[in-house]
Scaffold this motif. Structure first.
Motif, PDB file in Angstrom:
ATOM      1  N   PHE A  21       6.689 103.798 111.177  1.00 39.19           N
ATOM      2  CA  PHE A  21       5.556 102.882 111.305  1.00 39.19           C
ATOM      3  C   PHE A  21       6.068 101.474 111.076  1.00 39.19           C
ATOM      4  CE2 PHE A  21       1.145 101.961 111.523  1.00 39.19           C
ATOM      5  CZ  PHE A  21       1.014 100.790 110.811  1.00 39.19           C
ATOM      6  N   ALA A  22       6.061 100.693 112.120  1.00 40.66           N
ATOM      7  CA  ALA A  22       6.494  99.302 112.008  1.00 40.66           C
ATOM      8  C   ALA A  22       5.268  98.430 111.766  1.00 40.66           C
ATOM      9  CB  ALA A  22       7.199  98.875 113.283  1.00 40.66           C
ATOM     10  N   GLN A  23       5.307  97.625 110.729  1.00 45.46           N
ATOM     11  CA  GLN A  23       4.172  96.762 110.414  1.00 45.46           C
ATOM     12  C   GLN A  23       4.449  95.334 110.840  1.00 45.46           C
ATOM     13  OE1 GLN A  23       3.630  96.896 106.226  1.00 45.46           O
ATOM     14  NE2 GLN A  23       5.677  96.247 105.776  1.00 45.46           N
ATOM     15  N   ALA A  24       3.399  94.637 111.157  1.00 46.78           N
ATOM     16  CA  ALA A  24       3.508  93.234 111.540  1.00 46.78           C
ATOM     17  C   ALA A  24       3.561  92.372 110.288  1.00 46.78           C
ATOM     18  CB  ALA A  24       2.311  92.848 112.400  1.00 46.78           C
ATOM     19  N   THR A  25       4.428  91.377 110.291  1.00 47.62           N
ATOM     20  CA  THR A  25       4.521  90.427 109.179  1.00 47.62           C
ATOM     21  C   THR A  25       4.161  89.040 109.700  1.00 47.62           C
ATOM     22  OG1 THR A  25       6.866  90.013 109.575  1.00 47.62           O
ATOM     23  CG2 THR A  25       6.307  91.763 107.999  1.00 47.62           C
ATOM     24  N   PHE A  26       3.587  88.233 108.809  1.00 45.97           N
ATOM     25  CA  PHE A  26       3.083  86.925 109.218  1.00 45.97           C
ATOM     26  C   PHE A  26       3.482  85.849 108.226  1.00 45.97           C
ATOM     27  CE2 PHE A  26       0.284  90.262 110.733  1.00 45.97           C
ATOM     28  CZ  PHE A  26       0.230  89.988 112.087  1.00 45.97           C
ATOM     29  N   ASP A  27       3.645  84.619 108.741  1.00 50.77           N
ATOM     30  CA  ASP A  27       4.010  83.479 107.911  1.00 50.77           C
ATOM     31  C   ASP A  27       2.818  82.868 107.193  1.00 50.77           C
ATOM     32  OD1 ASP A  27       6.681  83.670 108.645  1.00 50.77           O
ATOM     33  OD2 ASP A  27       6.421  82.323 110.350  1.00 50.77           O
ATOM     34  N   ALA A  32      -2.444  86.461 109.538  1.00 48.34           N
ATOM     35  CA  ALA A  32      -2.501  87.876 109.166  1.00 48.34           C
ATOM     36  C   ALA A  32      -3.945  88.367 109.177  1.00 48.34           C
ATOM     37  CB  ALA A  32      -1.880  88.083 107.786  1.00 48.34           C
ATOM     38  N   GLN A  33      -4.873  87.565 108.677  1.00 48.62           N
ATOM     39  CA  GLN A  33      -6.278  87.970 108.636  1.00 48.62           C
ATOM     40  C   GLN A  33      -6.848  88.126 110.042  1.00 48.62           C
ATOM     41  OE1 GLN A  33      -8.071  88.557 105.407  1.00 48.62           O
ATOM     42  NE2 GLN A  33      -8.803  89.854 107.042  1.00 48.62           N
ATOM     43  N   ARG A  34      -6.391  87.302 110.970  1.00 46.80           N
ATOM     44  CA  ARG A  34      -6.832  87.462 112.366  1.00 46.80           C
ATOM     45  C   ARG A  34      -6.301  88.762 112.965  1.00 46.80           C
ATOM     46  NH1 ARG A  34      -5.971  81.574 113.302  1.00 46.80           N
ATOM     47  NH2 ARG A  34      -3.950  82.138 114.160  1.00 46.80           N
ATOM     48  N   PRO A  37      -8.838  91.802 110.812  1.00 45.35           N
ATOM     49  CA  PRO A  37     -10.029  91.159 110.245  1.00 45.35           C
ATOM     50  C   PRO A  37     -10.821  92.026 109.272  1.00 45.35           C
ATOM     51  CG  PRO A  37     -10.349  91.640 112.566  1.00 45.35           C
ATOM     52  CD  PRO A  37      -8.923  91.951 112.249  1.00 45.35           C
ATOM     53  N   SER A  38     -10.715  93.332 109.370  1.00 44.47           N
ATOM     54  CA  SER A  38     -11.491  94.196 108.470  1.00 44.47           C
ATOM     55  C   SER A  38     -10.647  94.748 107.327  1.00 44.47           C
ATOM     56  CB  SER A  38     -12.108  95.349 109.266  1.00 44.47           C
ATOM     57  OG  SER A  38     -11.080  96.128 109.846  1.00 44.47           O
ATOM     58  N   ASP A  39      -9.454  94.208 107.129  1.00 42.25           N
ATOM     59  CA  ASP A  39      -8.549  94.691 106.085  1.00 42.25           C
ATOM     60  C   ASP A  39      -8.248  93.562 105.106  1.00 42.25           C
ATOM     61  OD1 ASP A  39      -6.854  96.372 104.681  1.00 42.25           O
ATOM     62  OD2 ASP A  39      -5.270  96.395 106.194  1.00 42.25           O
ATOM     63  N   ILE A  40      -7.622  93.907 104.014  1.00 43.68           N
ATOM     64  CA  ILE A  40      -7.196  92.943 102.998  1.00 43.68           C
ATOM     65  C   ILE A  40      -5.787  92.477 103.340  1.00 43.68           C
ATOM     66  CG2 ILE A  40      -6.618  92.652 100.555  1.00 43.68           C
ATOM     67  CD1 ILE A  40      -8.644  94.895  99.972  1.00 43.68           C
ATOM     68  N   VAL A  41      -5.545  91.180 103.249  1.00 41.09           N
ATOM     69  CA  VAL A  41      -4.200  90.638 103.446  1.00 41.09           C
ATOM     70  C   VAL A  41      -3.505  90.611 102.092  1.00 41.09           C
ATOM     71  CG1 VAL A  41      -2.876  88.589 104.102  1.00 41.09           C
ATOM     72  CG2 VAL A  41      -4.869  89.276 105.444  1.00 41.09           C
ATOM     73  N   VAL A  42      -2.272  91.094 102.066  1.00 41.24           N
ATOM     74  CA  VAL A  42      -1.476  91.115 100.843  1.00 41.24           C
ATOM     75  C   VAL A  42      -0.151  90.412 101.108  1.00 41.24           C
ATOM     76  CG1 VAL A  42      -2.519  93.241  99.972  1.00 41.24           C
ATOM     77  CG2 VAL A  42      -0.484  93.389 101.393  1.00 41.24           C
ATOM     78  N   TRP A  43       0.529  90.029 100.031  1.00 38.60           N
ATOM     79  CA  TRP A  43       1.864  89.437 100.137  1.00 38.60           C
ATOM     80  C   TRP A  43       2.870  90.536  99.850  1.00 38.60           C
ATOM     81  CZ3 TRP A  43       4.207  85.281 101.926  1.00 38.60           C
ATOM     82  CH2 TRP A  43       5.510  85.030 101.531  1.00 38.60           C
ATOM     83  N   LEU A  44       3.740  90.809 100.818  1.00 39.79           N
ATOM     84  CA  LEU A  44       4.733  91.869 100.675  1.00 39.79           C
ATOM     85  C   LEU A  44       6.089  91.269 100.365  1.00 39.79           C
ATOM     86  CD1 LEU A  44       5.564  94.865 100.967  1.00 39.79           C
ATOM     87  CD2 LEU A  44       5.925  94.395 103.410  1.00 39.79           C
ATOM     88  N   GLY A  65       9.403  87.181 101.468  1.00 40.97           N
ATOM     89  CA  GLY A  65       8.173  87.930 101.630  1.00 40.97           C
ATOM     90  C   GLY A  65       7.401  87.477 102.841  1.00 40.97           C
ATOM     91  N   ALA A  66       6.297  88.175 103.089  1.00 34.48           N
ATOM     92  CA  ALA A  66       5.445  87.845 104.227  1.00 34.48           C
ATOM     93  C   ALA A  66       4.050  88.383 103.961  1.00 34.48           C
ATOM     94  CB  ALA A  66       6.006  88.456 105.500  1.00 34.48           C
ATOM     95  N   TYR A  67       3.085  87.821 104.670  1.00 34.71           N
ATOM     96  CA  TYR A  67       1.716  88.326 104.604  1.00 34.71           C
ATOM     97  C   TYR A  67       1.597  89.518 105.546  1.00 34.71           C
ATOM     98  CZ  TYR A  67       0.713  83.931 102.279  1.00 34.71           C
ATOM     99  OH  TYR A  67       0.717  82.885 101.397  1.00 34.71           O
ATOM    100  N   VAL A  68       0.970  90.570 105.074  1.00 42.10           N
ATOM    101  CA  VAL A  68       0.770  91.781 105.872  1.00 42.10           C
ATOM    102  C   VAL A  68      -0.619  92.335 105.596  1.00 42.10           C
ATOM    103  CG1 VAL A  68       3.231  92.384 105.874  1.00 42.10           C
ATOM    104  CG2 VAL A  68       1.751  93.335 104.128  1.00 42.10           C
ATOM    105  N   CYS A  69      -1.035  93.265 106.416  1.00 41.57           N
ATOM    106  CA  CYS A  69      -2.307  93.961 106.212  1.00 41.57           C
ATOM    107  C   CYS A  69      -2.073  95.124 105.258  1.00 41.57           C
ATOM    108  CB  CYS A  69      -2.840  94.468 107.542  1.00 41.57           C
ATOM    109  SG  CYS A  69      -3.053  93.154 108.752  1.00 41.57           S
TER     110      CYS A  69
END
Length: 85
Positions: A21-27, A32-34, A37-44, A65-69
Motif C-alpha cells: 500500500f503506497a500512501q500519498a505524502t504532502f508538503d 493533504a486535506q484536499r 476531505p473526510s479523513d484526519i491529516v496527520v504528520w508522519l 516528515g510529511a502530511y498524510v491521511c
C-alpha cells in the motif's frame, strides 16, 4: 510475440516491487486535506513510520516528515505516537 512477453515480465517486476500500500505524502496540511476531505491529516515521521496528530509536539516539526491521511497511514502499517508527543 516477443514484445508482449517482455511487457508482461516488466509489468510483473514492477508490480511485485511496489509496496502493498503506497500512501500519498504532502508538503502542506491543506493539500493533504484536499486529498482526503473526510479523513484526519496527520504528520508522519517518514524514517520511523510514527505519526502525530495536530496539536501534538512533533506535528509538522520532525526533520524528515510529511502530511498524510490517517487512514492511509494506518493501512501502510504506520502507527500513532504512544506518548502523545
Amino acid at each position: 510475440m516477443r514484445r508482449s512477453i517482455v511487457a508482461c515480465v516488466l509489468f510483473a517486476a514492477l508490480t511485485w516491487s511496489l509496496p502493498a500500500f503506497a500512501q500519498a505524502t504532502f508538503d502542506s496540511e491543506q493539500i493533504a486535506q484536499r486529498h482526503c476531505p473526510s479523513d484526519i491529516v496527520v504528520w508522519l515521521n517518514l524514517p520511523t513510520g510514527i505519526y502525530h496528530l495536530k496539536g501534538e509536539r512533533w506535528y509538522g516539526a520532525t526533520k524528515r516528515g510529511a502530511y498524510v491521511c490517517k487512514n492511509e497511514a494506518d493501512k501502510a502499517g504506520d502507527r500513532e505516537t504512544r506518548n502523545g508527543q
